[in-house]
Scaffold this active site. Structure first.
Site, PDB file in Angstrom:
ATOM      1  N   CYS A  34      64.413  56.690  52.001  1.00 27.28           N
ATOM      2  CA  CYS A  34      65.793  56.222  52.165  1.00 27.28           C
ATOM      3  C   CYS A  34      65.918  55.296  53.387  1.00 27.28           C
ATOM      4  O   CYS A  34      65.539  55.677  54.498  1.00 27.28           O
ATOM      5  CB  CYS A  34      66.737  57.420  52.314  1.00 27.28           C
ATOM      6  N   ASN A  47      56.804  52.331  41.219  1.00 28.91           N
ATOM      7  CA  ASN A  47      58.246  52.054  41.217  1.00 28.91           C
ATOM      8  C   ASN A  47      58.542  50.733  41.942  1.00 28.91           C
ATOM      9  O   ASN A  47      57.897  50.395  42.916  1.00 28.91           O
ATOM     10  CB  ASN A  47      58.974  53.229  41.901  1.00 28.91           C
ATOM     11  N   PRO A 101      65.922  58.453  41.331  1.00 27.65           N
ATOM     12  CA  PRO A 101      67.123  58.946  42.004  1.00 27.65           C
ATOM     13  C   PRO A 101      67.877  57.756  42.574  1.00 27.65           C
ATOM     14  O   PRO A 101      67.277  56.863  43.151  1.00 27.65           O
ATOM     15  CB  PRO A 101      66.548  59.797  43.143  1.00 27.65           C
ATOM     16  N   MET A 102      69.200  57.725  42.406  1.00 27.72           N
ATOM     17  CA  MET A 102      69.993  56.651  43.012  1.00 27.72           C
ATOM     18  C   MET A 102      71.311  57.209  43.503  1.00 27.72           C
ATOM     19  O   MET A 102      72.236  57.456  42.721  1.00 27.72           O
ATOM     20  CB  MET A 102      70.209  55.509  42.010  1.00 27.72           C
ATOM     21  N   GLU A 103      71.360  57.406  44.807  1.00 24.55           N
ATOM     22  CA  GLU A 103      72.536  57.990  45.451  1.00 24.55           C
ATOM     23  C   GLU A 103      73.747  57.096  45.207  1.00 24.55           C
ATOM     24  O   GLU A 103      73.668  55.875  45.371  1.00 24.55           O
ATOM     25  CB  GLU A 103      72.248  58.121  46.952  1.00 24.55           C
ATOM     26  N   GLU A 122      61.234  47.004  40.950  1.00 24.39           N
ATOM     27  CA  GLU A 122      61.372  45.716  40.246  1.00 24.39           C
ATOM     28  C   GLU A 122      60.934  45.738  38.782  1.00 24.39           C
ATOM     29  O   GLU A 122      60.419  44.738  38.280  1.00 24.39           O
ATOM     30  CB  GLU A 122      60.590  44.611  40.965  1.00 24.39           C
ATOM     31  N   GLN A 129      66.186  66.538  44.410  1.00 21.20           N
ATOM     32  CA  GLN A 129      65.549  65.854  45.535  1.00 21.20           C
ATOM     33  C   GLN A 129      66.173  66.304  46.851  1.00 21.20           C
ATOM     34  O   GLN A 129      67.394  66.424  46.958  1.00 21.20           O
ATOM     35  CB  GLN A 129      65.701  64.332  45.413  1.00 21.20           C
TER      36      GLN A 129
HETATM   37  C1  LIG Z   1      72.084  52.406  45.212  1.00 20.79           C
HETATM   38  C2  LIG Z   1      70.717  53.030  45.375  1.00 20.79           C
HETATM   39  C3  LIG Z   1      70.611  54.380  45.669  1.00 20.79           C
HETATM   40  C4  LIG Z   1      69.346  54.975  45.834  1.00 20.79           C
HETATM   41  N1  LIG Z   1      69.262  56.322  46.113  1.00 20.79           N
HETATM   42  C5  LIG Z   1      68.042  56.907  46.236  1.00 20.79           C
HETATM   43  C6  LIG Z   1      67.930  58.307  46.482  1.00 20.79           C
HETATM   44  O1  LIG Z   1      68.924  59.049  46.570  1.00 20.79           O
HETATM   45  N2  LIG Z   1      66.674  58.822  46.604  1.00 20.79           N
HETATM   46  C7  LIG Z   1      65.543  58.041  46.504  1.00 20.79           C
HETATM   47  O2  LIG Z   1      64.439  58.561  46.633  1.00 20.79           O
HETATM   48  N3  LIG Z   1      65.635  56.732  46.259  1.00 20.79           N
HETATM   49  C8  LIG Z   1      66.848  56.144  46.110  1.00 20.79           C
HETATM   50  N4  LIG Z   1      66.938  54.820  45.832  1.00 20.79           N
HETATM   51  C9  LIG Z   1      65.711  54.039  45.587  1.00 20.79           C
HETATM   52  C10 LIG Z   1      65.391  53.990  44.085  1.00 20.79           C
HETATM   53  O3  LIG Z   1      65.092  55.288  43.602  1.00 20.79           O
HETATM   54  C11 LIG Z   1      64.192  53.074  43.803  1.00 20.79           C
HETATM   55  O4  LIG Z   1      63.085  53.541  44.515  1.00 20.79           O
HETATM   56  C12 LIG Z   1      64.458  51.622  44.217  1.00 20.79           C
HETATM   57  O5  LIG Z   1      65.718  51.183  43.771  1.00 20.79           O
HETATM   58  C13 LIG Z   1      63.361  50.692  43.684  1.00 20.79           C
HETATM   59  O6  LIG Z   1      63.300  50.713  42.287  1.00 20.79           O
HETATM   60  P1  LIG Z   1      64.000  49.540  41.405  1.00 20.79           P
HETATM   61  O7  LIG Z   1      63.483  48.224  41.949  1.00 20.79           O
HETATM   62  O8  LIG Z   1      63.540  49.851  40.005  1.00 20.79           O
HETATM   63  O9  LIG Z   1      65.466  49.661  41.598  1.00 20.79           O
HETATM   64  C14 LIG Z   1      68.178  54.196  45.672  1.00 20.79           C
HETATM   65  C15 LIG Z   1      68.290  52.838  45.369  1.00 20.79           C
HETATM   66  C16 LIG Z   1      69.536  52.244  45.219  1.00 20.79           C
HETATM   67  C17 LIG Z   1      69.618  50.773  44.873  1.00 20.79           C
END
Ligand SMILES: Cc1cc2nc3c(=O)[nH]c(=O)nc-3n(C[C@H](O)[C@H](O)[C@H](O)COP(=O)(O)O)c2cc1C
Length: 313
Positions: free
Chosen positions: A98, A199, A7-9, A201, A68
């Site tokens: 978050c 999860n 999920p990425m808000e 990197e 979510q």
């Molecule tokens: C811009 C942004 C928005 C995110 N929004 C959410 C979200 O809505 N819910 C959530 O559980 N994690 C959110 N995350 C966290 C990501 O799901 C993930 O756990 C985090 O980026 C680490 O993984 P990565 O290193 O592969 O990016 C967000 C991360 C970023 C950068």
């Protein structure tokens, strides 16, 4: 191996899910969070963030999309979880990671990692409210300021009946700074019997393998890397080469097709710029293009620029 699209808000909306699952390799998507405070939210709040509810809770490519929720009140989270499932979500995910100040101030997101009992009560209430055939998953970080409660929190979530747990292997204080502490997930795995999803990197196939080895988890969740390389899941599964830049340009243009209620014309411009901040990490072409694109505010101007680039290629 299961691969979950994180999920990425503000970045991974329904059209992004549509495009990335069409490219393929994903088993599950989690939506941006629905903020729950002290009421049962109307259906439109859920369908706005997750229009896939109107098509059986799946993207057109057939990948399930789980809603979510983010909140702190067990009762209201339970009510809204039940509603999400009634509306067609194939399960519910709970956000305990978050880091946003505004959210943490009102006791939502990562700040709950300081309250092991609250985590337990939330997951228990939601599990009790959602019919047993639907998964209730959770997503945590290793802690708020430090990792002292990492194992206790994961155990509380498991004991409360969660079906699986995604672990972003950093504390809230670590933000998004590398590294992600994958070995911590292996430590938690020794104490917790539910499936864990690793999860943090994972930007390429080599990272995915290292993460799997160090976390002792076969299941992984891809966040920013999925945006930097739109075929990252296929790259990891089948060693596909990174998607060629002209195909990325096509996706960037396709992304303008998103229609959102209340959009004053800024949605595409804002989101495409966010997407570029990740594409720049993988594609030198994106880096060059971004310096021109960043000054544009109108969708049509951005589309014209992308079209020009496509013709040059
Ligand atoms: C811009 C942004 C928005 C995110 N929004 C959410 C979200 O809505 N819910 C959530 O559980 N994690 C959110 N995350 C966290 C990501 O799901 C993930 O756990 C985090 O980026 C680490 O993984 P990565 O290193 O592969 O990016 C967000 C991360 C970023 C950068």
């Amino acid at each position: 191996m299961q691969i979950v699209l994180a999920p990425m808000e503000g970045v991974v909306d329904h059209l992004m899910r549509e495009m990335l699952t069409q490219i393929g390799g994903y088993d599950l998507c989690i939506t941006e969070f629905v903020r729950v405070v002290d009421q049962k939210l109307p259906a439109r709040v859920f369908t706005r963030l997750c229009p896939e509810l109107l098509q059986g809770g799946k993207t057109r490519a057939g990948t399930p999309v789980r809603v979510q929720l983010l909140g702190q009140e067990p009762h209201w989270l339970a009510e809204n979880a039940a509603r999400a499932v009634e509306l067609g979500s194939p399960g519910v995910d709970l956000n305990f990671g978050c880091p946003a100040k505004a959210v943490n101030k009102s006791r939502g997101g990562a700040v709950l990692l300081k309250e092991t009992n609250t985590l337990y009560h939330i997951v228990k209430a939601v599990r009790d409210a959602v019919p047993a055939q639907f998964p209730v998953s959770a997503k945590i970080r290793l802690g708020y300021d430090d990792t002292s409660l990492a194992i206790a929190n994961a155990q509380a979530i498991a004991e409360a009946g969660a079906s699986s747990l995604a672990i972003h292997a950093r504390t809230k204080s670590d933000g998004y700074r590398p590294p992600a502490y994958w070995p911590w997930i292996a430590k938690i795995k020794q104490q917790v019997k539910i499936p864990l999803i690793a999860n943090g990197e994972i930007w390429n196939a080599e990272h995915a393998l290292l993460c799997q080895q160090q976390s002792a988890c076969s299941d992984i969740m891809l966040g920013r890397g999925a945006l930097a390389m739109p075929n990252l899941a296929q790259h990891i599964r089948n060693h596909a080469a990174p998607l060629p830049w002209p195909e990325v340009l096509t996706l960037l243009m396709q992304y303008s097709e998103f229609e959102i209620a209340g959009d004053k014309g800024k949605y595409y411009a804002n989101r495409v710029k966010q997407w570029f901040s990740y594409l720049k990490l993988q594609y030198p072409e994106a880096q060059q293009l971004f310096s021109q694109l960043r000054l544009l505010t109108k969708s049509q101007d951005i589309l014209n620029l992308l079209e020009q680039q496509r013709c040059i290629k």
